[in-house]
Write a protein that holds these residues in place. Sequence first.
Motif, PDB file in Angstrom:
ATOM      1  N   HIS A 123      16.415  -4.126   3.463  1.00  0.00           N
ATOM      2  CA  HIS A 123      15.710  -2.890   3.811  1.00  0.00           C
ATOM      3  C   HIS A 123      15.385  -2.187   2.507  1.00  0.00           C
ATOM      4  O   HIS A 123      16.247  -2.017   1.638  1.00  0.00           O
ATOM      5  N   ILE A 124      14.130  -1.767   2.352  1.00  0.00           N
ATOM      6  CA  ILE A 124      13.662  -1.188   1.091  1.00  0.00           C
ATOM      7  C   ILE A 124      12.913   0.100   1.379  1.00  0.00           C
ATOM      8  O   ILE A 124      12.076   0.149   2.282  1.00  0.00           O
ATOM      9  N   GLN A 125      13.229   1.136   0.609  1.00  0.00           N
ATOM     10  CA  GLN A 125      12.534   2.419   0.757  1.00  0.00           C
ATOM     11  C   GLN A 125      12.273   3.008  -0.620  1.00  0.00           C
ATOM     12  O   GLN A 125      13.175   3.078  -1.467  1.00  0.00           O
ATOM     13  N   ALA A 126      11.046   3.416  -0.857  1.00  0.00           N
ATOM     14  CA  ALA A 126      10.666   4.054  -2.126  1.00  0.00           C
ATOM     15  C   ALA A 126      10.410   5.529  -1.872  1.00  0.00           C
ATOM     16  O   ALA A 126       9.490   5.889  -1.134  1.00  0.00           O
ATOM     17  N   GLY A 127      11.236   6.393  -2.456  1.00  0.00           N
ATOM     18  CA  GLY A 127      11.064   7.836  -2.274  1.00  0.00           C
ATOM     19  C   GLY A 127      11.447   8.274  -0.880  1.00  0.00           C
ATOM     20  O   GLY A 127      12.160   7.584  -0.141  1.00  0.00           O
ATOM     21  N   GLY A 128      10.969   9.474  -0.525  1.00  0.00           N
ATOM     22  CA  GLY A 128      11.193   9.981   0.817  1.00  0.00           C
ATOM     23  C   GLY A 128      12.516  10.677   1.031  1.00  0.00           C
ATOM     24  O   GLY A 128      12.818  11.099   2.151  1.00  0.00           O
ATOM     25  N   VAL A 129      13.336  10.815  -0.009  1.00  0.00           N
ATOM     26  CA  VAL A 129      14.630  11.487   0.146  1.00  0.00           C
ATOM     27  C   VAL A 129      14.478  12.985  -0.071  1.00  0.00           C
ATOM     28  O   VAL A 129      14.909  13.794   0.747  1.00  0.00           O
ATOM     29  N   SER A 130      13.848  13.366  -1.165  1.00  0.00           N
ATOM     30  CA  SER A 130      13.613  14.777  -1.469  1.00  0.00           C
ATOM     31  C   SER A 130      12.554  14.863  -2.554  1.00  0.00           C
ATOM     32  O   SER A 130      12.539  14.049  -3.491  1.00  0.00           O
ATOM     33  N   GLU A 131      11.673  15.867  -2.442  1.00  0.00           N
ATOM     34  CA  GLU A 131      10.643  16.060  -3.470  1.00  0.00           C
ATOM     35  C   GLU A 131      11.250  16.476  -4.804  1.00  0.00           C
ATOM     36  O   GLU A 131      10.640  16.302  -5.854  1.00  0.00           O
ATOM     37  N   ILE A 160      13.078 -11.598  -2.998  1.00  0.00           N
ATOM     38  CA  ILE A 160      13.370 -10.160  -2.993  1.00  0.00           C
ATOM     39  C   ILE A 160      12.204  -9.385  -3.600  1.00  0.00           C
ATOM     40  O   ILE A 160      11.807  -8.331  -3.083  1.00  0.00           O
ATOM     41  N   LEU A 161      11.643  -9.898  -4.687  1.00  0.00           N
ATOM     42  CA  LEU A 161      10.491  -9.231  -5.305  1.00  0.00           C
ATOM     43  C   LEU A 161       9.307  -9.176  -4.348  1.00  0.00           C
ATOM     44  O   LEU A 161       8.563  -8.181  -4.320  1.00  0.00           O
ATOM     45  N   ASP A 162       9.126 -10.229  -3.556  1.00  0.00           N
ATOM     46  CA  ASP A 162       8.064 -10.221  -2.541  1.00  0.00           C
ATOM     47  C   ASP A 162       8.276  -9.072  -1.557  1.00  0.00           C
ATOM     48  O   ASP A 162       7.324  -8.368  -1.188  1.00  0.00           O
ATOM     49  N   GLU A 163       9.519  -8.878  -1.140  1.00  0.00           N
ATOM     50  CA  GLU A 163       9.820  -7.820  -0.166  1.00  0.00           C
ATOM     51  C   GLU A 163       9.635  -6.436  -0.788  1.00  0.00           C
ATOM     52  O   GLU A 163       9.140  -5.512  -0.136  1.00  0.00           O
ATOM     53  N   ILE A 164      10.018  -6.287  -2.035  1.00  0.00           N
ATOM     54  CA  ILE A 164       9.827  -4.994  -2.712  1.00  0.00           C
ATOM     55  C   ILE A 164       8.337  -4.672  -2.814  1.00  0.00           C
ATOM     56  O   ILE A 164       7.910  -3.534  -2.585  1.00  0.00           O
ATOM     57  N   SER A 165       7.531  -5.682  -3.139  1.00  0.00           N
ATOM     58  CA  SER A 165       6.086  -5.446  -3.317  1.00  0.00           C
ATOM     59  C   SER A 165       5.402  -5.048  -2.019  1.00  0.00           C
ATOM     60  O   SER A 165       4.331  -4.434  -2.041  1.00  0.00           O
ATOM     61  N   LEU A 166       5.982  -5.385  -0.876  1.00  0.00           N
ATOM     62  CA  LEU A 166       5.409  -4.970   0.406  1.00  0.00           C
ATOM     63  C   LEU A 166       5.581  -3.470   0.630  1.00  0.00           C
ATOM     64  O   LEU A 166       4.811  -2.848   1.366  1.00  0.00           O
ATOM     65  N   VAL A 167       6.604  -2.895  -0.013  1.00  0.00           N
ATOM     66  CA  VAL A 167       6.882  -1.463   0.142  1.00  0.00           C
ATOM     67  C   VAL A 167       6.227  -0.656  -0.980  1.00  0.00           C
ATOM     68  O   VAL A 167       5.606   0.383  -0.742  1.00  0.00           O
ATOM     69  N   ILE A 168       6.367  -1.114  -2.211  1.00  0.00           N
ATOM     70  CA  ILE A 168       5.730  -0.445  -3.344  1.00  0.00           C
ATOM     71  C   ILE A 168       5.325  -1.529  -4.341  1.00  0.00           C
ATOM     72  O   ILE A 168       6.171  -2.205  -4.937  1.00  0.00           O
ATOM     73  N   LYS A 169       4.042  -1.703  -4.498  1.00  0.00           N
ATOM     74  CA  LYS A 169       3.516  -2.838  -5.271  1.00  0.00           C
ATOM     75  C   LYS A 169       3.521  -2.576  -6.767  1.00  0.00           C
ATOM     76  O   LYS A 169       3.698  -3.487  -7.571  1.00  0.00           O
ATOM     77  N   GLU A 170       3.308  -1.318  -7.151  1.00  0.00           N
ATOM     78  CA  GLU A 170       3.208  -0.977  -8.570  1.00  0.00           C
ATOM     79  C   GLU A 170       3.634   0.470  -8.757  1.00  0.00           C
ATOM     80  O   GLU A 170       3.785   1.213  -7.779  1.00  0.00           O
ATOM     81  N   PRO A 171       3.857   0.892 -10.003  1.00  0.00           N
ATOM     82  CA  PRO A 171       4.259   2.287 -10.233  1.00  0.00           C
ATOM     83  C   PRO A 171       3.206   3.263  -9.725  1.00  0.00           C
ATOM     84  O   PRO A 171       2.002   3.007  -9.797  1.00  0.00           O
ATOM     85  N   ARG A 172       3.667   4.388  -9.199  1.00  0.00           N
ATOM     86  CA  ARG A 172       2.745   5.415  -8.726  1.00  0.00           C
ATOM     87  C   ARG A 172       1.927   5.921  -9.914  1.00  0.00           C
ATOM     88  O   ARG A 172       2.372   5.898 -11.057  1.00  0.00           O
ATOM     89  N   LYS A 173       0.720   6.383  -9.626  1.00  0.00           N
ATOM     90  CA  LYS A 173      -0.212   6.761 -10.693  1.00  0.00           C
ATOM     91  C   LYS A 173       0.223   8.028 -11.423  1.00  0.00           C
ATOM     92  O   LYS A 173      -0.091   8.217 -12.590  1.00  0.00           O
ATOM     93  N   ASN A 174       0.919   8.920 -10.721  1.00  0.00           N
ATOM     94  CA  ASN A 174       1.328  10.191 -11.332  1.00  0.00           C
ATOM     95  C   ASN A 174       2.823  10.398 -11.172  1.00  0.00           C
ATOM     96  O   ASN A 174       3.427   9.962 -10.186  1.00  0.00           O
ATOM     97  N   ILE A 175       3.398  11.082 -12.140  1.00  0.00           N
ATOM     98  CA  ILE A 175       4.813  11.422 -12.027  1.00  0.00           C
ATOM     99  C   ILE A 175       4.971  12.633 -11.114  1.00  0.00           C
ATOM    100  O   ILE A 175       4.004  13.318 -10.789  1.00  0.00           O
ATOM    101  N   SER A 176       6.198  12.907 -10.710  1.00  0.00           N
ATOM    102  CA  SER A 176       6.486  14.008  -9.797  1.00  0.00           C
ATOM    103  C   SER A 176       6.090  15.351 -10.401  1.00  0.00           C
ATOM    104  O   SER A 176       6.236  15.578 -11.616  1.00  0.00           O
ATOM    105  N   SER A 177       5.620  16.245  -9.551  1.00  0.00           N
ATOM    106  CA  SER A 177       5.286  17.600 -10.009  1.00  0.00           C
ATOM    107  C   SER A 177       6.536  18.360 -10.425  1.00  0.00           C
ATOM    108  O   SER A 177       6.454  19.385 -11.097  1.00  0.00           O
ATOM    109  N   TYR A 178       7.698  17.867 -10.005  1.00  0.00           N
ATOM    110  CA  TYR A 178       8.965  18.513 -10.386  1.00  0.00           C
ATOM    111  C   TYR A 178       9.461  18.029 -11.751  1.00  0.00           C
ATOM    112  O   TYR A 178      10.390  18.612 -12.312  1.00  0.00           O
ATOM    113  N   ALA A 179       8.855  16.969 -12.258  1.00  0.00           N
ATOM    114  CA  ALA A 179       9.255  16.459 -13.572  1.00  0.00           C
ATOM    115  C   ALA A 179       8.553  17.247 -14.668  1.00  0.00           C
ATOM    116  O   ALA A 179       7.442  17.751 -14.468  1.00  0.00           O
ATOM    117  N   PRO A 180       9.166  17.363 -15.820  1.00  0.00           N
ATOM    118  CA  PRO A 180       8.494  18.067 -16.928  1.00  0.00           C
ATOM    119  C   PRO A 180       7.297  17.272 -17.429  1.00  0.00           C
ATOM    120  O   PRO A 180       7.214  16.054 -17.264  1.00  0.00           O
TER     121      PRO A 180
END
Length: 704
Positions: A330-338, A537-557
């Motif tokens: 089971h794989i989840q990217a984000g979704g815990v807290s902004e 395992i890498l195949d399964e990860i890529s189904l959830v998130i294939k590549e890094p998100r284009k922008n970093i979090s607005s909460y990050a400096p």
Amino acid sequence: MDKKVFSIELGGKTLEVEFNNLAERAHGSCIVRLGNSVILATAVMSKHKKEGADFLPLQVEYEEKFYASGQILGSRFMRREGKPSDDAILTSRIIDRTIRPLFDQWIRNEIQVIVSVLSMDEYDADILGILGASLALGTSPIPWNGPVGGIRIARKSGTTELIVNPSFDDRENHALDFELIACGRQGKLNMIELGGKEINEDTATEALILAEAIVKKLQTFQEKIISELGKKKISIPQPETPKEIKKLFAKNIEPVLSKFVFSSTPGDSQIETLRHTWLEIVDEKYPDDVYGEIPNYLFEEVVNSLIHEQAIATGRRADGRKADEIRPLHIQAGGVSETLHGSGIFYRGQTHIFSALTLGGPNDAQVIEGMETATHKRFMHHYNFPPFSTGETGKAGGLNRRMVGHGALAEKALIPVIPAKEIFPYTIRIVSEAFTSNGSTSMASVCGGTIALMDAGVPILRPVAGISVGVMIKDETTYKLLTDLQGPEDHYGDMDFKVAGTREGITAVQMDVKVKGISISILKEAFEKANIARKKILDEISLVIKEPRKNISSYAPKILTCKIKTDQIGMIIGPGGKTINNIKDTTKVEGIDVDDDGTVFITGKHGSAEKALEMILGMTHEYKVGEKFTGVVVKLVEFGAFVKIASGTEGLVHASEIASFKVDNVHDYLKEGDKVPVIIKEIDEKKRLNLSIKEADKDFIKKK
């Protein structure tokens, strides 16, 4: 001082072992020297069994002493060694994992091996510590089935050249594709640590073959020393199981043993339930703990044999899986807290990992001040293992060696894909929480860490995954490899072979064993199994998130960079840091870091970084005649107006330069706060700027 010195050539370097009476009352001791790197290894065993011990009470300590590097380290208020560094803990674990399988596991006398670094120069002392521990034990009366050899091997990038025991200079002057530490005896390996830049399995196997050959040479070298100097070993026989206990076990436990061991439920809960039942039966029949640990010895021995027999003969596993089957993912990217800058959740069966990532500025990097190196660490992976993860109570919080080791292994696996500071100047910290544990949480942490990195928008080179492969061995040709170890297989299995990497190659390997060693032919096959599982395992990860998100979090400096001349660094910092601190106070940035090459990193939120960048660019800009700007009128005087063109930089627009016609009264045409186009007309000998509005736009005043 009487002494005997023995030497051996390793990769063109002479290694010396000296025996003397420096640590006279230790049961075994020696000094090992390679160049100017020197260690003292000692071994001592208690006279009596440790009360209440239900496992081999072995303690291994690798002690770094600041004097060994010719430095006075520590804080200004504490100029002596404190708690062990992470490097010291990891080295202690390497030595422990190498020597532990060679003890008879029924020993309950306390055994302590201490490796003290006396001098640290061009070579790392960990390999010396392995050899020293082996000879201290081997020449002592302590019962131990050594000796064991250990070697470090590396390869220069872009070549096929393997370096035996690379020096610190080798590491600094050559980009290395990988570094390997391998230990073993009698043609087999029992401990492996490898960190690599996506190397292939054939390269890793080639290095292991060389390591095994050198280990053989080291074993022969030590055997000659032990035959000459070794003391007679103390005999600690294995406890015999009385016939009445065997009969009681056969009557009450054997009929249901297979049902409990192969219950197809994850983990070892059914086995532990049966163990508890068995010990209650013994206690009821023979109260007052008459037979001590013997009933538990018997239970362990029979369960171990059954798990081995079934795995080898039929491929049967405790949880019902096929030999090469990975547990459900089971794989989840984000979704815990902004608020989190990035997060990943990774399940592999009953192993559940939560990885949280935080981004910081360059000033958030960890300062490493040790015997071997002084540096700033900008990528960190930390690992926690709370007691509830195994359904138990225990001490909450704090840090133990296992946590340090697992965190470091996952960090080693991820480092090769972390972008360079020039590409992504952030400090990155990942914390992996093992919230449910049932086999190889370290490799699950690699997967969780990868997911968190991509969720945070960190431009990693490629995703990384890890898997553990175990083995059940009958003999050299009769064995069974098991992919994705869980509970009973981890506890009773003969090997835990962890391999992490990308689709392109291996980034980290760690092997622990419970037997005396594993042949390279088995390891080569294990590499193949791990490669197949890793890519699944890498195949399964890529189904959830294939590549890094284009922008970093607005909460990050936000981190902004610019480049100034090296001779301007002092101007930016100012006397005693006054100027740079003023910029920080004025703009409220989190940090401003200036590298020696003039690269400036500005970390801040809510527009503060932009303001600080403007100030620094204004201070360091080298103005030239003819440059155009849009400035702000900050002051009116009788003879003209002062216009601000950048933070901290103003120039004079003389009345004759305001308009293409004569201006008698400046106040009739300009007021403070007006935005005006200007061009640098002249820079005088004192570097004062004379500006012109009319040359920038001759009709500006008319239009205004």
